[in-house]
Design an enzyme around this catalytic site. Structure first.
Site, PDB file in Angstrom:
ATOM      1  N   ASN A 190      39.394  -4.454   6.300  1.00 20.71           N
ATOM      2  CA  ASN A 190      38.399  -5.163   7.123  1.00 20.71           C
ATOM      3  C   ASN A 190      37.479  -6.060   6.283  1.00 20.71           C
ATOM      4  O   ASN A 190      36.418  -6.458   6.730  1.00 20.71           O
ATOM      5  CB  ASN A 190      37.530  -4.151   7.882  1.00 20.71           C
ATOM      6  CG  ASN A 190      38.361  -3.213   8.734  1.00 20.71           C
ATOM      7  OD1 ASN A 190      39.279  -3.646   9.409  1.00 20.71           O
ATOM      8  ND2 ASN A 190      38.053  -1.926   8.678  1.00 20.71           N
ATOM      9  N   HIS A 200      34.697   2.865  20.232  1.00 19.45           N
ATOM     10  CA  HIS A 200      34.973   3.580  18.973  1.00 19.45           C
ATOM     11  C   HIS A 200      34.583   5.061  19.047  1.00 19.45           C
ATOM     12  O   HIS A 200      33.641   5.435  19.752  1.00 19.45           O
ATOM     13  CB  HIS A 200      34.172   2.901  17.845  1.00 19.45           C
ATOM     14  CG  HIS A 200      34.565   3.354  16.485  1.00 19.45           C
ATOM     15  ND1 HIS A 200      33.813   4.233  15.758  1.00 19.45           N
ATOM     16  CD2 HIS A 200      35.645   3.052  15.726  1.00 19.45           C
ATOM     17  CE1 HIS A 200      34.400   4.445  14.586  1.00 19.45           C
ATOM     18  NE2 HIS A 200      35.515   3.736  14.550  1.00 19.45           N
ATOM     19  N   GLU A 229      31.994  -2.832  22.315  1.00 15.47           N
ATOM     20  CA  GLU A 229      32.148  -3.463  21.003  1.00 15.47           C
ATOM     21  C   GLU A 229      32.187  -4.966  21.222  1.00 15.47           C
ATOM     22  O   GLU A 229      32.579  -5.420  22.305  1.00 15.47           O
ATOM     23  CB  GLU A 229      33.454  -2.996  20.334  1.00 15.47           C
ATOM     24  CG  GLU A 229      33.449  -1.522  19.998  1.00 15.47           C
ATOM     25  CD  GLU A 229      34.769  -1.035  19.394  1.00 15.47           C
ATOM     26  OE1 GLU A 229      35.480  -1.828  18.763  1.00 15.47           O
ATOM     27  OE2 GLU A 229      35.071   0.158  19.571  1.00 15.47           O
ATOM     28  N   SER A 250      38.019  -3.033  17.703  1.00 14.37           N
ATOM     29  CA  SER A 250      38.595  -2.715  16.398  1.00 14.37           C
ATOM     30  C   SER A 250      40.096  -2.540  16.431  1.00 14.37           C
ATOM     31  O   SER A 250      40.772  -2.815  15.452  1.00 14.37           O
ATOM     32  CB  SER A 250      37.953  -1.448  15.839  1.00 14.37           C
ATOM     33  OG  SER A 250      38.146  -0.363  16.736  1.00 14.37           O
ATOM     34  N   ASP A 284      28.270  -2.797  19.740  1.00 15.98           N
ATOM     35  CA  ASP A 284      28.704  -2.405  18.399  1.00 15.98           C
ATOM     36  C   ASP A 284      29.414  -3.619  17.795  1.00 15.98           C
ATOM     37  O   ASP A 284      30.527  -3.960  18.184  1.00 15.98           O
ATOM     38  CB  ASP A 284      29.649  -1.195  18.500  1.00 15.98           C
ATOM     39  CG  ASP A 284      30.150  -0.757  17.128  1.00 15.98           C
ATOM     40  OD1 ASP A 284      29.987  -1.530  16.159  1.00 15.98           O
ATOM     41  OD2 ASP A 284      30.711   0.354  17.030  1.00 15.98           O
ATOM     42  N   HIS A 295      32.970  -5.332  13.916  1.00 12.62           N
ATOM     43  CA  HIS A 295      34.033  -6.247  13.476  1.00 12.62           C
ATOM     44  C   HIS A 295      33.725  -7.717  13.746  1.00 12.62           C
ATOM     45  O   HIS A 295      34.487  -8.583  13.343  1.00 12.62           O
ATOM     46  CB  HIS A 295      35.366  -5.851  14.119  1.00 12.62           C
ATOM     47  CG  HIS A 295      35.838  -4.527  13.645  1.00 12.62           C
ATOM     48  ND1 HIS A 295      36.553  -4.361  12.487  1.00 12.62           N
ATOM     49  CD2 HIS A 295      35.627  -3.270  14.144  1.00 12.62           C
ATOM     50  CE1 HIS A 295      36.799  -3.071  12.301  1.00 12.62           C
ATOM     51  NE2 HIS A 295      36.242  -2.392  13.290  1.00 12.62           N
ATOM     52  N   LYS A 318      32.517  -3.987   6.435  1.00 12.61           N
ATOM     53  CA  LYS A 318      33.648  -4.790   6.885  1.00 12.61           C
ATOM     54  C   LYS A 318      33.459  -6.216   6.333  1.00 12.61           C
ATOM     55  O   LYS A 318      33.606  -6.400   5.137  1.00 12.61           O
ATOM     56  CB  LYS A 318      33.769  -4.662   8.398  1.00 12.61           C
ATOM     57  CG  LYS A 318      33.983  -3.156   8.726  1.00 12.61           C
ATOM     58  CD  LYS A 318      34.063  -2.832  10.139  1.00 12.61           C
ATOM     59  CE  LYS A 318      34.068  -1.371  10.498  1.00 12.61           C
ATOM     60  NZ  LYS A 318      34.422  -0.317   9.637  1.00 12.61           N
TER      61      LYS A 318
HETATM   62  C1  LIG Z   1      33.896  -0.453  16.141  1.00  9.22           C
HETATM   63  C2  LIG Z   1      33.479   0.399  14.995  1.00  9.22           C
HETATM   64  N1  LIG Z   1      32.248   0.942  15.013  1.00  9.22           N
HETATM   65  C3  LIG Z   1      31.815   1.729  14.011  1.00  9.22           C
HETATM   66  C4  LIG Z   1      32.623   2.000  12.924  1.00  9.22           C
HETATM   67  C5  LIG Z   1      32.118   2.885  11.845  1.00  9.22           C
HETATM   68  O1  LIG Z   1      31.631   2.111  10.799  1.00  9.22           O
HETATM   69  P1  LIG Z   1      31.638   2.682   9.307  1.00  9.22           P
HETATM   70  O2  LIG Z   1      33.012   2.455   8.781  1.00  9.22           O
HETATM   71  O3  LIG Z   1      30.574   1.911   8.627  1.00  9.22           O
HETATM   72  O4  LIG Z   1      31.329   4.142   9.421  1.00  9.22           O
HETATM   73  C6  LIG Z   1      33.903   1.455  12.850  1.00  9.22           C
HETATM   74  C7  LIG Z   1      34.760   1.767  11.691  1.00  9.22           C
HETATM   75  O5  LIG Z   1      35.882   1.488  11.574  1.00  9.22           O
HETATM   76  C8  LIG Z   1      34.347   0.630  13.916  1.00  9.22           C
HETATM   77  O6  LIG Z   1      35.574   0.108  13.915  1.00  9.22           O
END
Ligand SMILES: Cc1ncc(COP(=O)(O)O)c(C=O)c1O
Length: 375
Positions: A35, A121, A160, A164, A185, A188, A218
């Site tokens: 990422n 997520h 999101e 993801s 969120d 990405h 990311k």
């Molecule tokens: C949409 C989403 N939110 C939160 C996270 C968590 O983030 P972190 O990797 O910083 O724990 C991810 C991780 O892949 C994600 O894809």
């Protein structure tokens, strides 16, 4: 161990399902799975900032933020994020998972109803599962979300920005227009979406989208995360967010590195990197279309090829790996049953020749290894 038998049985189940996961250090030469969309984890300025941060501040913060772990670089990073994303305030966390779980656990009980996009997520789901008043709406379906609102209560909608596992974008304006607080969120999207990389914050005002999760691991190429929002939400989390209160702050050196990464994202170089990423995504889409690889609808760095069966996706992943390419092989329960997929990510650092070679290998493996099964 007293639970040895239980562990064995559970693990055996995963093996039988062909869903057993294990760790391995990647050996493939060409990575299409990470990422690090802009390549900032290897950027000289980010690396130097991290090193200088360690020289000045040491390797660890030493304690939780409310004790002594909150230092000048953390304060600087908070101000920088709040100005960049045009939100009142910011709270830092060691990971996006922690930021989401903490915020959900702290805020969900205050709402009459919490609605999550069906593909949200795991960190958001884990935070809300213990609540009784939450529901999922159909993926990216604001009409369905509207139907599920509780008109007699306060509502929170969670989505999101860029999904993801699918790479598609949420209908942020439609969701923001509903009678609810919206939490996006932006794990990405931040850094790569929009002309300025401000993603959700550039599409929605604070009133329209009062809560944003920003992650640093990311496109920003480092690690850690922030919850970005109104003064009152941040003050509330400082006082009630258990993961925030009872966890060691990430190192100040890390904050210095994240600040350096944000400066690059904001600069002309950041714009050039985003442009290169878009060019690479367009090339990948064009080449895959030419060889009839049925990708999803994403126009961003995350591209998906739904294969269907777990066995096929693993076989394709292994075959690609043996040709020097790594992409994500994603199976249930991370994605819905029957939608095992290759998760392919493009970055600004990929060279045209790498993308061409990858698509040739992908076409070969996909056609060879799926022809025995209807997808
Ligand atoms: C949409 C989403 N939110 C939160 C996270 C968590 O983030 P972190 O990797 O910083 O724990 C991810 C991780 O892949 C994600 O894809």
């Amino acid at each position: 161990m007293q639970i040895q038998g239980v562990l064995q049985r559970q693990l055996e189940l995963r093996h039988q399902q062909r869903r057993h996961r294990s760790l391995s250090v990647p050996t493939a030469v060409h990575d299409f799975s990470g990422n690090d969309y802009l390549g900032l984890s290897q950027h000289p300025q980010v690396r130097d900032a991290f090193q200088q941060g360690v020289q000045q501040w040491g390797t660890g913060s030493g304690s939780s933020p409310l004790v002594a772990g909150y230092q000048t670089p953390h304060a600087y990073l908070r101000r920088q994020l709040s100005e960049w994303l045009e939100r009142d305030n910011v709270l830092l966390f060691s990971s996006g998972f922690g930021a989401n779980q903490c915020t959900m656990r702290a805020l969900a009980p205050l709402y009459g109803r919490v609605l999550l996009d069906r593909l949200s997520h795991a960190s958001l789901l884990d935070g809300v599962r213990e609540q009784r008043h939450w529901k999922r709406f159909a993926h990216n379906d604001a009409v369905h979300a509207k139907k599920l609102l509780n008109p007699d209560a306060t509502n929170l909608i969670v989505t999101e920005s860029l999904f993801s596992m699918d790479g598609d974008s949420a209908p942020l304006h439609e969701l923001a227009a509903l009678d609810a607080d919206l939490w996006v969120d932006d794990a990405h999207g931040l850094g790569i979406v929009g002309v300025d990389g401000r993603s959700a914050a550039s599409q929605l005002s604070q009133t329209q989208g009062p809560l944003i999760t920003a992650t640093f691991g990311k496109a920003l190429g480092v690690m850690g995360a922030a919850l970005v929002g109104t003064d009152s939400v941040i003050d509330y989390l400082v006082n009630y967010g258990r993961e925030f209160i009872y966890s060691t702050a990430f190192p100040a050196a890390q904050a210095v590195a994240v600040s350096a990464a944000i400066k690059i994202v904001q600069s002309a170089e950041g714009a050039r990197l985003r442009q290169q990423l878009d060019t690479n995504v367009a090339l990948f889409s064009e080449l895959t279309e030419r060889v009839n690889i049925p990708l999803g609808t994403s126009q961003h760095a995350i591209q998906t090829l739904v294969v269907g069966s777990d066995a096929n996706v693993m076989n394709i992943g292994v075959a690609l790996n043996s040709q020097g390419f790594k992409c994500g092989t994603i199976r249930p329960p991370t994605v819905p049953e029957g939608t095992a997929r290759l998760r392919i990510t493009l970055t600004a650092q990929h060279k045209e020749a790498d993308i061409r070679a990858f698509v040739a290998a992908l076409a070969d493996c996909y056609q060879r290894l799926t022809e025995t099964e209807v997808v």
